[in-house]
Design a protein around this motif. Structure first.
Motif, PDB file in Angstrom:
ATOM      1  N   SER A 431     -32.446 -12.892 -21.475  1.00 39.61           N
ATOM      2  CA  SER A 431     -32.879 -12.557 -20.130  1.00 39.61           C
ATOM      3  C   SER A 431     -33.032 -11.048 -19.951  1.00 39.61           C
ATOM      4  O   SER A 431     -34.008 -10.569 -19.358  1.00 39.61           O
ATOM      5  CB  SER A 431     -31.881 -13.106 -19.106  1.00 39.61           C
ATOM      6  OG  SER A 431     -32.279 -12.803 -17.788  1.00 39.61           O
ATOM      7  N   ASP A 432     -32.084 -10.295 -20.473  1.00 36.39           N
ATOM      8  CA  ASP A 432     -32.135  -8.842 -20.335  1.00 36.39           C
ATOM      9  C   ASP A 432     -33.349  -8.260 -21.037  1.00 36.39           C
ATOM     10  O   ASP A 432     -34.021  -7.372 -20.503  1.00 36.39           O
ATOM     11  CB  ASP A 432     -30.859  -8.224 -20.905  1.00 36.39           C
ATOM     12  CG  ASP A 432     -30.815  -6.715 -20.731  1.00 36.39           C
ATOM     13  OD1 ASP A 432     -30.478  -6.268 -19.620  1.00 36.39           O
ATOM     14  OD2 ASP A 432     -31.125  -5.991 -21.703  1.00 36.39           O
ATOM     15  N   VAL A 436     -35.509  -8.760 -17.490  1.00 38.96           N
ATOM     16  CA  VAL A 436     -34.991  -7.597 -16.756  1.00 38.96           C
ATOM     17  C   VAL A 436     -35.630  -6.299 -17.237  1.00 38.96           C
ATOM     18  O   VAL A 436     -36.186  -5.532 -16.450  1.00 38.96           O
ATOM     19  CB  VAL A 436     -33.452  -7.525 -16.877  1.00 38.96           C
ATOM     20  CG1 VAL A 436     -32.917  -6.270 -16.187  1.00 38.96           C
ATOM     21  CG2 VAL A 436     -32.829  -8.781 -16.267  1.00 38.96           C
ATOM     22  N   HIS A 437     -35.563  -6.046 -18.529  1.00 37.27           N
ATOM     23  CA  HIS A 437     -36.087  -4.775 -19.050  1.00 37.27           C
ATOM     24  C   HIS A 437     -37.474  -4.897 -19.664  1.00 37.27           C
ATOM     25  O   HIS A 437     -38.026  -3.887 -20.130  1.00 37.27           O
ATOM     26  CB  HIS A 437     -35.117  -4.192 -20.075  1.00 37.27           C
ATOM     27  CG  HIS A 437     -33.883  -3.628 -19.456  1.00 37.27           C
ATOM     28  ND1 HIS A 437     -32.630  -4.198 -19.609  1.00 37.27           N
ATOM     29  CD2 HIS A 437     -33.689  -2.546 -18.666  1.00 37.27           C
ATOM     30  CE1 HIS A 437     -31.736  -3.485 -18.947  1.00 37.27           C
ATOM     31  NE2 HIS A 437     -32.347  -2.488 -18.365  1.00 37.27           N
ATOM     32  N   ARG A 462     -23.201  -7.052 -13.493  1.00 41.29           N
ATOM     33  CA  ARG A 462     -24.198  -8.123 -13.363  1.00 41.29           C
ATOM     34  C   ARG A 462     -24.074  -9.102 -14.532  1.00 41.29           C
ATOM     35  O   ARG A 462     -24.115 -10.322 -14.350  1.00 41.29           O
ATOM     36  CB  ARG A 462     -25.598  -7.507 -13.329  1.00 41.29           C
ATOM     37  CG  ARG A 462     -25.781  -6.439 -12.250  1.00 41.29           C
ATOM     38  CD  ARG A 462     -26.999  -5.579 -12.549  1.00 41.29           C
ATOM     39  NE  ARG A 462     -27.096  -4.434 -11.650  1.00 41.29           N
ATOM     40  CZ  ARG A 462     -26.395  -3.295 -11.794  1.00 41.29           C
ATOM     41  NH1 ARG A 462     -25.558  -3.163 -12.811  1.00 41.29           N
ATOM     42  NH2 ARG A 462     -26.533  -2.310 -10.937  1.00 41.29           N
ATOM     43  N   TYR A 510     -28.449 -14.069 -14.328  1.00 43.22           N
ATOM     44  CA  TYR A 510     -28.534 -12.640 -14.666  1.00 43.22           C
ATOM     45  C   TYR A 510     -29.859 -12.047 -14.178  1.00 43.22           C
ATOM     46  O   TYR A 510     -29.887 -10.940 -13.610  1.00 43.22           O
ATOM     47  CB  TYR A 510     -28.403 -12.451 -16.173  1.00 43.22           C
ATOM     48  CG  TYR A 510     -28.463 -11.006 -16.610  1.00 43.22           C
ATOM     49  CD1 TYR A 510     -27.404 -10.132 -16.375  1.00 43.22           C
ATOM     50  CD2 TYR A 510     -29.582 -10.512 -17.265  1.00 43.22           C
ATOM     51  CE1 TYR A 510     -27.457  -8.806 -16.770  1.00 43.22           C
ATOM     52  CE2 TYR A 510     -29.648  -9.181 -17.671  1.00 43.22           C
ATOM     53  CZ  TYR A 510     -28.579  -8.344 -17.427  1.00 43.22           C
ATOM     54  OH  TYR A 510     -28.649  -7.020 -17.822  1.00 43.22           O
ATOM     55  N   ALA A 511     -30.956 -12.789 -14.383  1.00 43.88           N
ATOM     56  CA  ALA A 511     -32.260 -12.295 -13.928  1.00 43.88           C
ATOM     57  C   ALA A 511     -32.303 -12.149 -12.410  1.00 43.88           C
ATOM     58  O   ALA A 511     -32.832 -11.166 -11.877  1.00 43.88           O
ATOM     59  CB  ALA A 511     -33.359 -13.241 -14.409  1.00 43.88           C
ATOM     60  N   CYS A 514     -30.052  -9.162 -11.259  1.00 52.23           N
ATOM     61  CA  CYS A 514     -30.687  -7.880 -11.567  1.00 52.23           C
ATOM     62  C   CYS A 514     -31.926  -7.639 -10.705  1.00 52.23           C
ATOM     63  O   CYS A 514     -32.308  -6.483 -10.479  1.00 52.23           O
ATOM     64  CB  CYS A 514     -31.061  -7.819 -13.046  1.00 52.23           C
ATOM     65  SG  CYS A 514     -29.646  -7.681 -14.162  1.00 52.23           S
ATOM     66  N   HIS A 515     -32.545  -8.715 -10.233  1.00 52.80           N
ATOM     67  CA  HIS A 515     -33.699  -8.539  -9.357  1.00 52.80           C
ATOM     68  C   HIS A 515     -33.281  -7.947  -8.017  1.00 52.80           C
ATOM     69  O   HIS A 515     -33.959  -7.061  -7.475  1.00 52.80           O
ATOM     70  CB  HIS A 515     -34.396  -9.882  -9.145  1.00 52.80           C
ATOM     71  CG  HIS A 515     -35.523  -9.828  -8.159  1.00 52.80           C
ATOM     72  ND1 HIS A 515     -36.759  -9.280  -8.459  1.00 52.80           N
ATOM     73  CD2 HIS A 515     -35.596 -10.240  -6.849  1.00 52.80           C
ATOM     74  CE1 HIS A 515     -37.548  -9.358  -7.402  1.00 52.80           C
ATOM     75  NE2 HIS A 515     -36.872  -9.941  -6.408  1.00 52.80           N
ATOM     76  N   PRO A 518     -30.808  -4.135  -9.095  1.00 56.23           N
ATOM     77  CA  PRO A 518     -31.195  -3.601 -10.400  1.00 56.23           C
ATOM     78  C   PRO A 518     -30.441  -2.324 -10.749  1.00 56.23           C
ATOM     79  O   PRO A 518     -30.048  -1.559  -9.863  1.00 56.23           O
ATOM     80  CB  PRO A 518     -32.692  -3.319 -10.225  1.00 56.23           C
ATOM     81  CG  PRO A 518     -32.841  -3.042  -8.758  1.00 56.23           C
ATOM     82  CD  PRO A 518     -31.857  -3.941  -8.065  1.00 56.23           C
TER      83      PRO A 518
END
Length: 560
Positions: A431-432, A436-437, A462, A510-511, A514-515, A518
């Motif tokens: 996911s990261d 996310v990234h 997170r 996690y997504a 982080c949304h 962030p």
């Protein structure tokens, strides 16, 4: 430029702690011992060494065929032939067991490829990749969890390797079967098997010294020899009994309805669980890729090989039931019955082929993974070579696997269910990187403990929250597998969906977290690679060394 950058990333000119700038010792005898144990390539500023740094351009030599051979050889092992037994014993027919094992390998082979892209692009190991999602210090907990699994399974697979050596000795010297036992019953191992164990262990050590990227010939050899031996055993078995006469092939599912469905899911979870460790540390292998697309061979080779090996295992079991009156899922037990002069010659070559397969499997799946983790935890003293030796002695002797296999079924269930934690770990890493990234990392910052991936005091809250969401609901269903406590049927069913829930829950939570919250400092417009043209690598490294040595925190970063 590329070669220069890669080389300089792995070398530091800083004096090590306990040594003055002119190279003299400042701490007496203890400091001299400490200095002797330190690696030549260690860096105080980055807490890194050559094996932990990104793979230099000259060593990125693996292409698609190397990965195909690597993963084919991983499945071609003694344990691979036993896979069908695990699901047939819980009520599935051999056909459904074959589907189950193949589907499990499609899933984990695909995730190995997906998670390994980060390593193929940035040429970093799992331990460094983990920092991007979890933070510099929380990553150590994840690394330690993965390391424990690697060391444990190294010991278990060493036990299987000793079984291969024992079959070799049976074939060479039939009198070895009659070696008297001089060990007490409480040892849970006899003299005969201890001899085989020591021989296997000693013959493994030189391969740990050479390094995985230099022993591709081993994986190529076992990829050629083991299918030949396996098909030869299957051909002999069919000639002896014929396929149509075996009751095993006629046996259908012994469970029906929803019970069959949950049995299927339990088998699927079990087979995926055995590969989730490789999903987590996929970067330890993909980092040697010449190009990211070369690793795609992983997603194809794993399920094809698993289907092939599982089917042959079913034929072995079916034939042995007719020949010997009991089902033998282990091909070594079959060749141990070959006692004629010609039979012993065939048994030797088959057992030696299985020995090579077990050797390659233990290096690829366990010792290399544990060594990378130890390398990150103790970069000043342990590199990949030393780490493999540490893992070998801890897993092979400190854990005494013969005691575990004999008297600790609850502990085995615990380790088999370890994917309760590793599934969420893998979900967060994927996911990261992708969500996310968006595949954009700064490699240099991953080695800077006061940099953008430090998060809050070295912990990305997170990732910690998502990790907790991923494993806590599975705990009630996991506990009955290691104790006499009972739980509700629903919790058991959720546990049987453990990988899918753990990975999926951690991935999406996690997504989402982080949304809405962030870590802005880690969001990059462009990815920064170690061999990007135009980057002053030496200057960047000097800045990292100075920042890491001169500061333990950053107000800007801690706000994340």
């Amino acid at each position: 430029m590329n070669n220069k950058i890669s080389h300089n990333f792995a070398v530091s000119s800083d004096p090590v702690i306990g040594e003055s700038a002119d190279g003299s010792s400042s701490g007496g005898y203890f400091s001299r011992i400490k200095k002797f144990c330190e690696l030549d390539s260690v860096s105080n500023g980055r807490y890194s060494n050559k094996d932990l740094d990104p793979v230099p351009l000259a060593e990125r030599t693996w292409i698609h065929r190397h990965y195909a051979v690597f993963w084919i050889s991983d499945n071609l092992s003694v344990s691979g032939f036993r896979n069908a037994a695990s699901v047939m014993e819980i009520g599935l027919s051999w056909r459904l067991a074959l589907v189950n094992v193949t589907l499990a390998n499609i899933i984990w082979g695909g995730f190995v490829y997906i998670n390994g892209i980060a390593g193929a692009k940035y040429h970093i190991p799992f331990s460094v990749h983990t920092r991007a999602a979890f933070g510099y210090y929380l990553a150590y907990l994840m690394i330690a969890m993965r390391m424990i699994v690697g060391i444990f399974w190294y010991g278990i697979q060493t036990y299987t390797g000793a079984e291969c050596v024992q079959s070799i000795l049976y074939a060479l010297w039939p009198s070895f079967r009659n070696v008297p036992n001089t060990l007490p019953e409480s040892a849970n191992i006899n003299t005969q098997f201890m001899t085989s164990y020591v021989i296997y262990f000693i013959t493994c050590l030189p391969f740990h010294y050479v390094g995985v990227h230099r022993i591709r010939w081993l994986y190529l050899t076992k990829t050629i020899t083991l299918p030949i031996c396996s098909l030869a055993i299957m051909g002999w078995m069919i000639k002896q009994v014929g396929i149509g006469e075996t009751s095993l092939f006629k046996q259908g599912n012994t469970r029906q309805g929803s019970a069959l469905g949950w049995a299927f899911m339990s088998g699927l979870y079990s087979n995926i669980g055995s590969g989730v460790t490789l999903i987590c540390n996929a970067n330890d292998y993909s980092r040697y890729a010449r190009r990211p697309r070369d690793t795609f061979a992983t997603a194809l080779s794993v399920p094809i090989t698993a289907c092939f090996v599982t089917f042959i295992g079913v034929v072995y079991a079916a034939g042995s039931n007719v020949l010997y009156g009991s089902i033998l899922w282990d091909p070594l037990l079959i060749i141990n019955h070959w006692t004629s002069r010609g039979g012993r010659a065939a048994a030797f070559f088959c057992a030696f082929s299985f020995y090579l397969s077990q050797l390659g499997l233990n290096i690829a799946a366990n010792s290399l993974a544990a060594a990378n983790d130890l390398n990150c935890l103790f970069p000043r003293y342990i590199n990949l070579r030393r780490g493999q030796f540490v893992a070998a002695f801890l897993g092979g002797w400190a854990l005494t696997p013969w005691n575990i296999l004999t008297s600790a079924p609850a502990f085995l269930n615990f380790m088999s269910g370890y994917s309760v934690w590793l599934g969420p770990l893998a979900g967060i890493l994927v996911s990261d990187f992708y969500i996310v990234h968006k595949q954009k990392y700064n490699v240099y910052e991953l080695y800077k403990f006061t940099g953008i991936y430090r998060y809050w005091h070295g912990i990305n809250w997170r990732a910690f929250l998502a990790f907790t969401i991923g494993w806590v609901p599975l705990l009630p269903g996991f506990i009955p597998t290691v104790s006499s406590n009972s739980t509700s049927t629903g919790m058991v069913h959720l546990y049987n969906l453990g990988f899918f829930y753990g990975f999926g829950a951690a991935f999406f939570s996690y997504a989402i977290i982080c949304h809405f919250w962030p870590a802005q400092a880690t969001m990059l417009a462009e990815a920064i690679f170690v061999d990007d043209e135009g980057i002053d690598a030496v200057g960047v490294l000097e800045a990292i060394e100075e920042a890491n040595l001169g500061s333990s925190s950053s107000v800007e970063v801690e706000k994340n």
